[in-house]
Every structure is written in C-alpha cells, then in structure tokens.
Write a protein that holds these residues in place. Sequence first.
Motif, PDB file in Angstrom:
ATOM      1  N   ASP A   1       5.592   9.618  -2.313  1.00  0.00           N
ATOM      2  CA  ASP A   1       6.963   9.749  -1.827  1.00  0.00           C
ATOM      3  C   ASP A   1       7.685   8.407  -1.688  1.00  0.00           C
ATOM      4  OD1 ASP A   1       5.430   8.804   0.211  1.00  0.00           O
ATOM      5  OD2 ASP A   1       6.337  10.076   1.769  1.00  0.00           O
ATOM      6  N   ALA A   2       7.048   7.330  -2.137  1.00  0.00           N
ATOM      7  CA  ALA A   2       7.691   6.013  -2.017  1.00  0.00           C
ATOM      8  C   ALA A   2       8.921   5.953  -2.932  1.00  0.00           C
ATOM      9  CB  ALA A   2       6.707   4.915  -2.402  1.00  0.00           C
ATOM     10  N   TYR A   3       9.934   5.237  -2.483  1.00  0.00           N
ATOM     11  CA  TYR A   3      11.122   5.059  -3.312  1.00  0.00           C
ATOM     12  C   TYR A   3      10.730   4.238  -4.539  1.00  0.00           C
ATOM     13  CZ  TYR A   3      16.000   4.545  -4.548  1.00  0.00           C
ATOM     14  OH  TYR A   3      17.206   4.610  -5.206  1.00  0.00           O
TER      15      TYR A   3
ATOM     16  N   VAL B   1       0.852  -1.203   0.000  1.00  0.00           N
ATOM     17  CA  VAL B   1       0.000   0.000   0.000  1.00  0.00           C
ATOM     18  C   VAL B   1       0.882   1.245   0.000  1.00  0.00           C
ATOM     19  CG1 VAL B   1      -1.779   1.280   1.241  1.00  0.00           C
ATOM     20  CG2 VAL B   1      -1.866  -1.223   1.174  1.00  0.00           C
ATOM     21  N   ALA B   2       1.862   1.263   0.887  1.00  0.00           N
ATOM     22  CA  ALA B   2       2.752   2.428   0.960  1.00  0.00           C
ATOM     23  C   ALA B   2       3.533   2.618  -0.341  1.00  0.00           C
ATOM     24  CB  ALA B   2       3.722   2.262   2.134  1.00  0.00           C
ATOM     25  N   ALA B   3       3.736   1.527  -1.078  1.00  0.00           N
ATOM     26  CA  ALA B   3       4.476   1.610  -2.344  1.00  0.00           C
ATOM     27  C   ALA B   3       3.802   2.558  -3.333  1.00  0.00           C
ATOM     28  CB  ALA B   3       4.602   0.217  -2.963  1.00  0.00           C
ATOM     29  N   ALA B   4       2.488   2.738  -3.171  1.00  0.00           N
ATOM     30  CA  ALA B   4       1.743   3.597  -4.103  1.00  0.00           C
ATOM     31  C   ALA B   4       1.817   5.069  -3.726  1.00  0.00           C
ATOM     32  CB  ALA B   4       0.282   3.149  -4.150  1.00  0.00           C
ATOM     33  N   GLU B   5       2.335   5.358  -2.540  1.00  0.00           N
ATOM     34  CA  GLU B   5       2.397   6.757  -2.099  1.00  0.00           C
ATOM     35  C   GLU B   5       3.353   7.543  -3.011  1.00  0.00           C
ATOM     36  OE1 GLU B   5       0.622   8.131   0.368  1.00  0.00           O
ATOM     37  OE2 GLU B   5      -0.365   6.203   0.757  1.00  0.00           O
TER      38      GLU B   5
ATOM     39  N   GLU C   1      -2.377  -2.033  -8.389  1.00  0.00           N
ATOM     40  CA  GLU C   1      -1.357  -3.067  -8.208  1.00  0.00           C
ATOM     41  C   GLU C   1       0.004  -2.384  -8.146  1.00  0.00           C
ATOM     42  OE1 GLU C   1      -1.919  -6.781 -10.053  1.00  0.00           O
ATOM     43  OE2 GLU C   1       0.210  -7.102 -10.409  1.00  0.00           O
ATOM     44  N   THR C   2       0.770  -2.736  -7.112  1.00  0.00           N
ATOM     45  CA  THR C   2       2.038  -2.043  -6.883  1.00  0.00           C
ATOM     46  C   THR C   2       3.222  -2.987  -6.989  1.00  0.00           C
ATOM     47  OG1 THR C   2       1.860  -2.404  -4.511  1.00  0.00           O
ATOM     48  CG2 THR C   2       1.010  -0.313  -5.366  1.00  0.00           C
ATOM     49  N   LEU C   3       4.383  -2.376  -7.129  1.00  0.00           N
ATOM     50  CA  LEU C   3       5.649  -3.109  -7.152  1.00  0.00           C
ATOM     51  C   LEU C   3       6.400  -2.870  -5.853  1.00  0.00           C
ATOM     52  CD1 LEU C   3       6.123  -1.976 -10.747  1.00  0.00           C
ATOM     53  CD2 LEU C   3       6.481  -4.385 -10.138  1.00  0.00           C
ATOM     54  N   THR C   4       6.939  -3.944  -5.287  1.00  0.00           N
ATOM     55  CA  THR C   4       7.695  -3.858  -4.034  1.00  0.00           C
ATOM     56  C   THR C   4       8.943  -4.723  -4.146  1.00  0.00           C
ATOM     57  OG1 THR C   4       6.591  -5.782  -3.094  1.00  0.00           O
ATOM     58  CG2 THR C   4       5.549  -3.630  -2.688  1.00  0.00           C
ATOM     59  N   ASN C   5       9.813  -4.604  -3.165  1.00  0.00           N
ATOM     60  CA  ASN C   5      11.055  -5.391  -3.189  1.00  0.00           C
ATOM     61  C   ASN C   5      10.833  -6.788  -2.616  1.00  0.00           C
ATOM     62  OD1 ASN C   5      12.372  -2.290  -2.520  1.00  0.00           O
ATOM     63  ND2 ASN C   5      13.112  -3.470  -4.276  1.00  0.00           N
ATOM     64  N   LYS C   6       9.935  -7.501  -3.255  1.00  0.00           N
ATOM     65  CA  LYS C   6       9.653  -8.880  -2.841  1.00  0.00           C
ATOM     66  C   LYS C   6       9.668  -9.786  -4.066  1.00  0.00           C
ATOM     67  CE  LYS C   6       6.315  -7.425   0.706  1.00  0.00           C
ATOM     68  NZ  LYS C   6       4.898  -7.548   1.060  1.00  0.00           N
ATOM     69  N   CYS C   7       9.673 -11.058  -3.803  1.00  0.00           N
ATOM     70  CA  CYS C   7       9.616 -12.045  -4.881  1.00  0.00           C
ATOM     71  C   CYS C   7       8.389 -11.765  -5.760  1.00  0.00           C
ATOM     72  CB  CYS C   7       9.504 -13.426  -4.247  1.00  0.00           C
ATOM     73  SG  CYS C   7       9.329 -14.768  -5.418  1.00  0.00           S
TER      74      CYS C   7
ATOM     75  N   ASP D   1      12.919   3.001 -12.515  1.00  0.00           N
ATOM     76  CA  ASP D   1      12.932   4.352 -13.086  1.00  0.00           C
ATOM     77  C   ASP D   1      12.150   4.397 -14.396  1.00  0.00           C
ATOM     78  OD1 ASP D   1      14.359   5.411 -11.033  1.00  0.00           O
ATOM     79  OD2 ASP D   1      16.313   5.193 -12.022  1.00  0.00           O
ATOM     80  N   SER D   2      12.206   3.311 -15.140  1.00  0.00           N
ATOM     81  CA  SER D   2      11.549   3.288 -16.457  1.00  0.00           C
ATOM     82  C   SER D   2      10.031   3.380 -16.333  1.00  0.00           C
ATOM     83  CB  SER D   2      11.920   2.005 -17.204  1.00  0.00           C
ATOM     84  OG  SER D   2      11.483   0.872 -16.466  1.00  0.00           O
ATOM     85  N   LEU D   3       9.509   3.062 -15.150  1.00  0.00           N
ATOM     86  CA  LEU D   3       8.061   3.118 -14.940  1.00  0.00           C
ATOM     87  C   LEU D   3       7.654   4.469 -14.356  1.00  0.00           C
ATOM     88  CD1 LEU D   3       5.468   1.327 -15.096  1.00  0.00           C
ATOM     89  CD2 LEU D   3       5.877   0.733 -12.702  1.00  0.00           C
ATOM     90  N   GLY D   4       8.539   5.062 -13.581  1.00  0.00           N
ATOM     91  CA  GLY D   4       8.255   6.381 -13.021  1.00  0.00           C
ATOM     92  C   GLY D   4       7.654   6.350 -11.633  1.00  0.00           C
ATOM     93  N   ASP D   5       6.904   5.301 -11.312  1.00  0.00           N
ATOM     94  CA  ASP D   5       6.385   5.124  -9.949  1.00  0.00           C
ATOM     95  C   ASP D   5       6.278   3.616  -9.702  1.00  0.00           C
ATOM     96  OD1 ASP D   5       4.079   4.231 -11.227  1.00  0.00           O
ATOM     97  OD2 ASP D   5       3.080   6.173 -11.070  1.00  0.00           O
ATOM     98  N   ASN D   6       5.670   3.250  -8.579  1.00  0.00           N
ATOM     99  CA  ASN D   6       5.581   1.820  -8.261  1.00  0.00           C
ATOM    100  C   ASN D   6       4.219   1.236  -8.622  1.00  0.00           C
ATOM    101  OD1 ASN D   6       8.196   1.735  -7.202  1.00  0.00           O
ATOM    102  ND2 ASN D   6       7.475   2.478  -5.201  1.00  0.00           N
ATOM    103  N   ILE D   7       3.496   1.929  -9.492  1.00  0.00           N
ATOM    104  CA  ILE D   7       2.142   1.462  -9.798  1.00  0.00           C
ATOM    105  C   ILE D   7       2.146   0.655 -11.096  1.00  0.00           C
ATOM    106  CG2 ILE D   7      -0.212   2.196 -10.333  1.00  0.00           C
ATOM    107  CD1 ILE D   7       0.334   4.520  -8.339  1.00  0.00           C
ATOM    108  N   ALA D   8       1.911  -0.647 -10.928  1.00  0.00           N
ATOM    109  CA  ALA D   8       1.940  -1.551 -12.079  1.00  0.00           C
ATOM    110  C   ALA D   8       0.683  -1.401 -12.924  1.00  0.00           C
ATOM    111  CB  ALA D   8       2.062  -3.001 -11.605  1.00  0.00           C
ATOM    112  N   TRP D   9      -0.427  -1.180 -12.259  1.00  0.00           N
ATOM    113  CA  TRP D   9      -1.688  -0.965 -12.960  1.00  0.00           C
ATOM    114  C   TRP D   9      -2.684  -0.395 -11.966  1.00  0.00           C
ATOM    115  CZ3 TRP D   9      -6.906  -2.370 -13.172  1.00  0.00           C
ATOM    116  CH2 TRP D   9      -7.555  -2.043 -14.382  1.00  0.00           C
ATOM    117  N   LYS D  10      -3.565   0.437 -12.466  1.00  0.00           N
ATOM    118  CA  LYS D  10      -4.555   1.070 -11.590  1.00  0.00           C
ATOM    119  C   LYS D  10      -5.837   1.218 -12.388  1.00  0.00           C
ATOM    120  CE  LYS D  10      -5.032   5.219  -8.724  1.00  0.00           C
ATOM    121  NZ  LYS D  10      -5.666   4.469  -7.645  1.00  0.00           N
TER     122      LYS D  10
END
Lengths: 180, 284, 824
Positions: free
Chosen positions: C155-157, C149-153, C360-366, C161-170
């Motif tokens: 200010d999230a890291y 959830v925080a990945a979508a904020e 749907e967000t991207l995080t540093n997990k498998c 870079d090629s995507l621009g944010d951590n949002i895979a689809w919304k």
Amino acid sequence: MASGPGPTQDIEFTLNGKPVSRTASSRMLLIHFLRDELGLRGPKIGCDTGHCGACTVSYNGKTIKSCMALAVQADGAEIDTVESLAGESGDLDELQESFRENHGLQCGYCTSGVLMSAKFLLERNEKPTAEEIREAIHGNLCRCTGYVNIVKAISGAAHGDEGLALVERLNREHAKEVSA
Amino acid sequence: MLLAAVDYYRPDTLAEAVEALDSTEGARPLAGGQSLISILKLRAASVDLLVDISRLEDLRAIAVADDGSVRIGAGVTYDEMAMSPDLHRSHPRLSQVAAHTVDAQVRNRGTFGGNLCHNDPINNFPPVAVALEATMHVTGKDGDRDIAAADFFTGYFTNALSSDEILTGVTLPALNGRHMGYQEIEIGEAAARAVAVVATSNGNIESASVALGCLPIPVRRPQVEEALAGTPATADAVAEATAAAGEGIEPLSDADASADYRQAMASVVAKRAVMEAIEGGQNG
Amino acid sequence: MTAPAKEQTTTTTWTGQSLPRKEDERLLKAQGSFVDDEGMYRQGYAQFVRSPYAHAKILSVDVSKAEALPGVIATLTGDEVKAMTEPLFQFAPKEDGSQVNEYLLGVDIARYQGEGVALVLAETRGIAADAADLVEVEYEPLPVVTDGVAAAEPDAYVLHDSLGDNIAWKGLFDWGDIDWALENADHILKIDKLHFHRYSSTPIECNAVIVNWDPGTDMIRVVSNNQFPMFGALVIGPSMGVGTDQFDFVSQDIGGGFGIKINSYTSIGVLALLSRKAGRPVKWIETRTEHHQSGGHGNERTFLDIEVPVMADGTMLGFKMRAFDDAGAYLHYEPLGAVIWSQVVPGPYKFKHVQVDYTETLTNKCPAVPNRGYSRMQHLWFVERVIDLVAQELELDPVEVRKLNYVQPEDYPYTTPNGCVYDSGDLPQALDMVLEMIDYEGAKKLKADREGSGKRIGIGIGTTLDSGTNNFGQSRILNPELPFSGNGEACTALLDLYGEVMLKLGTNPQGQGHETTASQVAADILGMSPETIRVWTGFDKSHSTYIGFSGTYASQFAVTGINAVIGAVEKLKAEIIEVAAYAFEVEQDQVELVNGDARIIGNPEAAIPFIGIANMVFANNATLPHEMAERVSLTCRHVYVPPFELPDVEKKYGNLTLTYSTQTHAAVVEVDEETGKVEILDYAVVDDCGKRINPMVVEGQVHGATGLGIGAALKETFEYDEDGQLLNSNFLFYHAATAMDVPNIKTSHIESPSPFTGTGAKGMGEGGGAPLHTISAAIQNAIGPGKAIVSDSHNPPERVWRMLNWDGPAEERGVTVVSNGDGA
C-alpha cells in the motif's frame, strides 16, 4: 566574477606583502574576491556556513575564515594566504616540509587552511601539546587523514624530530588522565 | 553561498553609525559577521545596507572599574576576551569560555556584542549575561540607555534593540568572591547549557544565580536558586536542588537533540555548573 | 619517514619504502589544480533550481523572469531535457521490462528535496544565483515515502509509475542449509531489528564541472572531479545520444572522493546539454547545501528478523535475516549495492549457512551512491553486531567467540559459502596485537574500577574485511543480461624524446598518492630513482590510457593500477634492452639498466643513456634494423586483467573479489551516564593488506578510514523528517568529525601477502567501516547485559542516553535466545 549587479566600493589592502587596489562589489565575500578577482588558488571553498575552514587566511595577523568576511571589509587590512608561506625561492617552509615528511595531507584540499591555522598557533605557542594542536585546528575539517598525521606534522614542525614521540606520549598521558 | 545585492558603509564614529541605521530602511549593523554573513549567504534574511561597526574604537575596549565590575565593548572579539589579563583576573571562567568558543578563526572575528545581539540559541554568551545580571549599554538616535540582561533577549534571534540602536558594551558586575560555573552538552555547538554564579561560605551555599541557555530566551531558574541558598555545598544537596532545573522550559527539537533530551539535560548542566562554581571557590 | 638517502643503485628497492609523496609540494604551495581553480574562455556560470519538496508534481516551470535578468545567458528546463534525451540506462529492469525512468533533470515529478528541476546560465556566479531565485516553479505536493522498509509494502505510495512499485531489486540469497542449522543448533539468537544509518564521507571539495560542447567538432570537454568518468560516460552517453568518443574527460587534483564523487555524472550530462544550448562553456561549482541534499548519500540498510544458530561452545553456524536497502529516489550506481555486500557474506568468520532475503527500495530521499566501504561495511557491521550479541547473550567472551569462529591462518585460501576466496591473513594474531595495543587487561580493570562512578567504561572490538578488485561479473546476479565481468586497469610507460621516463595511468586519484607509488614500482624495474620518473598527474582522456573500469574506487589501485604499471614498465624495459643490445652487439641478457643508463653487465664503461636509446628510436632510426625501428615504439601499454571467471548467477556463487585485506580495531570508551556522551579513551588498529608498496601511504589510508568511521559512529548522520526534508543540509547540522573528535589512532600491521596478485599487495583504501563496528560494540559493552541493545550504527548522546535509561520488560529488548529443548 562572483559579483552581480549592486553597489561597489574601492578598497586597498596588502596581500602577501604586496599592495592591492581594486573595486569590489559590496556583496562579494572575501574568498571570492581572493580567488576570482585576484586569481589565488590557496584559499578554498568547502561549505556554505563557515564550518570547514578551507578558506582560512590571516587578517591583520589573526586567522579568519575568508568566506565569513566581505571583500570590502579587507580595506586597509594586511592579508596573508598560504601563498605567503614558501619564500621567494619557492622552497617549502619548515611547516610545509613537515607536512610533506609526515604525510600530513592526502587530497590537499583542506591543506591551505590547515597550514594557516597551524602557523597562527605556532606564532602564539612555539611548543604546543597535541591537545593544543587539536584545539587550534578544530575549525578546519579534513576528511582524508583522520587528523593523525596533521597533528604529527604540526608537532614535528614545533618540536623537531621528537614531534611524533611527544604526540604519542601526550596522547597516552591524556588517555590516562581522562580515565584516572 | 552568494549574497543578494547589499550596500556597505563603514562609519568612522558611533554617531554616524546610528545615523545610518536610523535613516536607511533595511539597515543592519555588521560587527564580526560570524552569524550575520552566514545568514546572508543562505539568503535567509534580506538586508539592504550593512553598517560595519567592527572598527569603532568606542566598542573595542575592556575596562575594569574600581568596584571590580568590568565593561566589555560590544566589538571586542572572543579572542581579545580570552587574551585579556583584566578579564582573566575579574571573570576567569568567562575568559576561559571565550578561549574555547567555537574555533580559532571564529574567535578572531566574532564579537561579544554580536554573540549577544544575535541571540541564536546555540550562542554561548546570552546565558552568561543573564546569570551575571549584566547591564547592556545601548546607543541610539535618542541617546544612550541601559537594558538589564534579563530584559535584553526577547526571543529566537531577537533582542530589545530598536532598528537605530547599537549595543556598545556590556558591564558585568564584580564577582566579589562568587565563582562562575559554565557547563554544556556539546552536540553541534551545544544542546544544553547552564551558567551558575555561586557564593559559598563555611561549606554552605550563600547565594546562587542559575541561568539556562540553548533556549530562545535564556532564563534564570529562581526556584532552583532558592533551593540552593543555604544548603550545604555538597554534590548530593546540589543534585537535589537542581533536579527540577528543566521544569517548564521549552527547548527546541532539531537534528541535534529532542526537546525531551534537552529538558533532561538542563538539570544535568545546571547541577554541573553549580558544582563547578563551588569547586572553583574551593580551588581558590 | 624521510626519503632514504641511499646510494641509488640497481640493488635499491623503492617498493616498500615510506617515500614522501611527489604530489605534496604542489598541493602544499597551492599549485594544485582543482576544478574551481580552472576555467574556460567565455564560460558562463550555472546554477540549478532545485525542488524544495521531497515529492511533488511539477506543474509549470516559468523561466521568463530569469531570462529577462541582465547577464543571464540561457536556461534549461526538465521538459527541454525530456525532449532531447532518453531516460538513463538502468542496470536491472524487472523481468517485464518495467524500470525507473530518470532523466538528467527532474521531469514532471520531483522525487527528493534538492532534485534539480531547471538550470540557469549567467555571466557571473552572483547573477546565476539571482536568476535561479527568479525561476518560478509551481508544485503540487505528493505523499512522501521516507521509510525504506515501509516503501516495500503493497500500500506504499509509488514513486515511479513506470516501475509499478517501490522495489528496485529483490532477491533471495541462500547458501548452505540454514533450516538444518536452525534445527540442529544448541541455541538460536533472535534479533528483531538492526539499522545501519545514512551518512556520507562528505568530501570537502563539493562536486564541480566545467563543460564545453564544442559546436564545431561536437566534442564534449569535461573538466570535473568525477572519480569514475568512464562509468559516467557509459550511462549518460546513450541518454544524450552521443558516443563515448565525443567525451574528453579531464581531472587533475580532486578534493576527496570516497565514492560519492562517482555520482556527478548526471550533473555532467545536463550541464553539457546547457552548454550545447548556450553555445558557451559552462562552469558549475556545487554548494555544500546542494551537496548534502543531492550530491549522494551512503546506503542505509535495515536488517529484520535475524536468526543466528549457535552451538554451545560458541561456534556459529550462520544466520538468516531480511535486509532492506534504501536507494533513495533514483538508482545511481544502484542496485549494484544489492550484490556487492555478498563479497563478504560471512565476514571474517567461517559461517556456512546463510540466508538473506534482500530488498532494495526507492524512497523520497537523495539517491544512495557508493560511499567508502560501500555496501560491505553495512553487512560487516551487521555481522559484528551479531557476534557481540551472541557473546553477550550467551555469556561468552567476545574475544574467544571471535577466535573460535574466525577463518584461521591455515584455512587460506578460504572459500566462503558463496564461492568468494579469501586470499590470506592472520586474524587471531591481529586480534592479540590490537588488544595488547589498548592494554586489554588494564582496560578491563579500569572498567571494574569505574563502576558506580557515573562514567562507564566500554571495550569494543571490530574485525572487518576490505574486499578489493571487484569482479564486475557479480552485476549479472542482478541482471544476467548485463555485459559486464572481470576488472582491470591500464598504464602506458614511455620514453620521451630526450629519454625521460613517463607513466600515464588510467586512474584519477583523490589523494591516494598514485604518482608516488607508481613511480616507486617503476623505479625498481628500470633501476632508477622515483624522482626521475614523471607520472602524469590526474586523468585526461585525450592522453591517458584507460579501459572501461578505469578510475579510482573500490580498493584496487595497489592491485589493478600497480600491476598495470608493472606490466607496462616491464615492456618498456624489454624494448630499451633490445635496442641497447643491438647497439652493443651483445645478447639481451647481457644488458642491465642502471641509473638511467643501459649498460653491459660487468662493464660500467659500456653505457648508453636513455637519451641515446630514445634518439635511436625517435630521431635516428636509420641506425636500427627496419623491422626493429617499426616495431619498437618505446610507448608500451599494458592492461592488467585479474583472473576472474563468471559467477553462477542462479546460485549467486563465484569469486567476486580478488583480495581481502583485514583490519582489526579495538577501542576503549567512556560513557557519561547522565548525558549519554561517549568519549574515546584509546583506539588501535592492526591492518593487514599484504605487501605494502608505501607503508606511510597505507597508514594514512588507515587513519582516514578510521577517522570517517568514528565520525559516522558518533556524530554524522543524514536524517529526514516526515515531510522528506533533510535535517542535515550543511555542516551546521551535519557534524563532520573534527580534530577534537578523532583521537590519536595507534596503528600496527601484519603483512600476509596475497597469493593472487603477483606483488602480494592487496587493495585497502576503504577500511570496511570498522570504527562503526567497534564503537557499537564498546557502547554495548558499557551498557552491559540484560539492558537495551545497540541496534543502530549511529549513536549520538541522546540515543545512548535513552539506551542507558531504558527499563522496559525483557521481552522488549529486541533480542532473545531460544535454546534447544525449550522449543527451538
């Protein structure tokens, strides 16, 4: 093939009733020796930590996980794998047949280990209860069957046709006992 | 899954084993291997020589002495403990615990001595040895010595043995009418564990020994033991006396449970172990 | 349960019998062939070097020491892979074209613990492991994002870079009129947060690949346990710059898949590159630790700000919520999960007004990948949690609320708010049956009796749907440009030279018994015993028949695979009859097939065995008219195509799945107040998957899905610490359910035939995660009203203990009811 450089030992043991005489790398696990050096397919590898039981074999009449022993420790031992169950004729033995009749396997990957654990149980305890069967195979993980038909198959082999009825009755009794 | 290169030696005698351990840098004894091989597979420890002591006859007997104490060889497997009529008579609850340790395959291979020496917090026998005030028999290059169980465990995965020493056996004092209770919270192997050895008389607790496991070092709980001594052997009195069993312990936090939970559970398993021992007495 | 010893005649119906499986004898005798049982001449053994960090710049990779080790054949680094390949195809780039750039090996940045950053190939497994330890990788750790959830904020890291944010689809899913429903409901139930946890069915056989890129032919032969190889080929082919015609995928026996084994295509691709570089076949057997860290996890989903409009009698009008799916570090099969849940929008209920704000967000997990019950069970768990919380908070009976809101038997075929068509079922009857199986009244009495004993009884119900046979057109809701729609499967039925019947499937099963069930339906059509029909085992692209959807996934074999078999075998039957009728000089309708003979009806003496038919076509064709000899091949392929249309992507509306099996579960549990430990006292399932081809196989699937669900509900979870380190990297801390954890599962069934499948059968293998719903409900029932709510799908002892001991203020329970008149 699992071996790398390092010390080796000459070992002799009996595998499924036949003598084996080989040189083994000291660091090689028994499971790798059985599979990669001796070409067996029965014992399988499913984990790193000795939890899944797919590699279960009989070592001097008792089941062990062959990923938790070194090949060199087999020296002088009698080792039996699932390959020993079907006789010379290749016919399924009673336990295997019960697994087939009761759909006690799906993908078949854990089955070799489960069969060896079941065989060890039935050698010690001819008429196990469902609870005893569950305890005896709880070192064997199966992800396909929910264990229901494995318990049924082992019970069927032990108790014949009444196996299923018995398992169900014992489970009902257990449920009452727990909740009484 | 694959071990780093290691040498292997299976001595025929205890003396040869001690000699090998003493003379080889990076040598470690290998008994059942149910812990050690796992560690080697994950390459979490580096060992140069494995000295296989699993077949040394000196380590493989269970013997009951005239005074009712029992000596269990360090190389006796859990299954052999479970199947031993002698142990079943002398320490029935321990026999039962051995019969349910991990799973059948591990019981057929894992040894009493290995379980104690390895001192993984999830291992079940360290608190048993401490609660029973067992004596650990050790052989090394300078001869034999005995170590009290309370002094044997020195930390997470460590013990009081020096690198040339081998645990050969453990003597458990006779219960002499006392009963043992053993209770755990089964998460993984266990998240909390307690062992109690209790003597009762006329409905009162005469004496109690209470040890907690699932800790880097299994510990006795003297305050709890004092509180129990002399109280009625009732659920309420035991609950009150064991309420603070977890005070001051520092359990681990991991994927299975937090330290807070384990600490809270310490008093639950302590209470249950004491009650089990009392009920064992009542049941004969 | 044994094979029926009936006389084998044309009147025998093999379909519907609990035949023991053809597959079992070889598996029981260790004569199956799993990948690690196989090998290729001159093969080397590969080992990945994997990132110990969840997020780190890869500053350098030095393979010189590894390459110097005797026995090492070759190495491969991310930089090399980057130079020789393109990034992997992404399903749903953003409108501006920005997307995740993923290569077959970690390049520049490692984004999860366990991501491969280099490969070594050696003469033995041991040397490969030693060499991997000698590869020196210099990392620079980066900030770690682990909260989906925080990945979508804003200010999230940002991971990519090629995507621009951590949002895979919304996307906003909005059907009916939720605002109207919230205004007009008697009550609105508000729930702050529900969380469906990350876990996997963790097949006991890990991923495994043997690959040879033949330098002479440029063919890439892949022996693997991938369960959807055609999908893999579509993704990795363009990345590697090779055609799908160059891939020969082979699998025989597969040690469990559960969806997770769709994910190994990236490994297949990079191992193929290693093979090309080394000029040698490459064998790779994933370890359990690798499998847990990088093999793929099921989807984790968080539901926030849930509002449920309810009428006074318990009729629920729908719901509104925000959902966040955590895809992990890369999109493997994702973001398909972002739309697949919408196959079951209202669950088994007649909710009309639904609004889901989905991210749907991207995080540093498998990476998340399909896992049995994929994307639907997360949503169905949510729906069942909502139902039970409505019942509890409004003091309604959970049985009556379900019956009131269920799609009723007379409603079928029932169209959901988003256009899906539920084909058939009888949920009220299933619920009555399952309650009787657990002795519901007795359980309630037990619950009352045990009050104050320290052990509480909880009773839980879970109704679920198993939607099968996807309409891949739903992927266009993610990206209207995607050229995917419909579904299907292929089969080829043949007579061989001596008249033997053979079937070649497009599927590659992992224990589902396809050899058995395919031969059962073929036997009925050809009038012979299933024993006499050879179903070629496994999948081999060089001889199997296939289409782009071929594989074993998503609860569909009973529909797509079986209908392909029926179509192919019917064509074969027609050819046999045509040849026989010519030989007999009778009309075709005068010929029947009995026990491997073609004969004239009513004249058993006039019979030609299949060998005679085969002989005429294959070796004696001058006896046939030339036209017939050229046309009749006795090699009959059929592709079954389910009747789908394209969905309306604007409205996100359409029929997304052909069949809907139902499962109704009930459990009685005992909760230890002191420890939080949950013990299952009784467990029952009523399954309705329409017509059952082999009831024993169906029951086995029910058991299996239930066992996995029970494990997930109580014991199995993948959790990461704040540094992105996986806490459950092997079975030491990932507590896969054992025989002591799964109780005897009582089963019963209803058969509501599907009107849409020809046979009446429905897909049913996934099971819809029902035990998660059921056990959450049972624990909630044990805790009781006015206390903490069960807001997580995973409930180990400590979590239950914390709920039992929670005594915060009512407003912090996470659930409130606002009633019309008090400001709704």
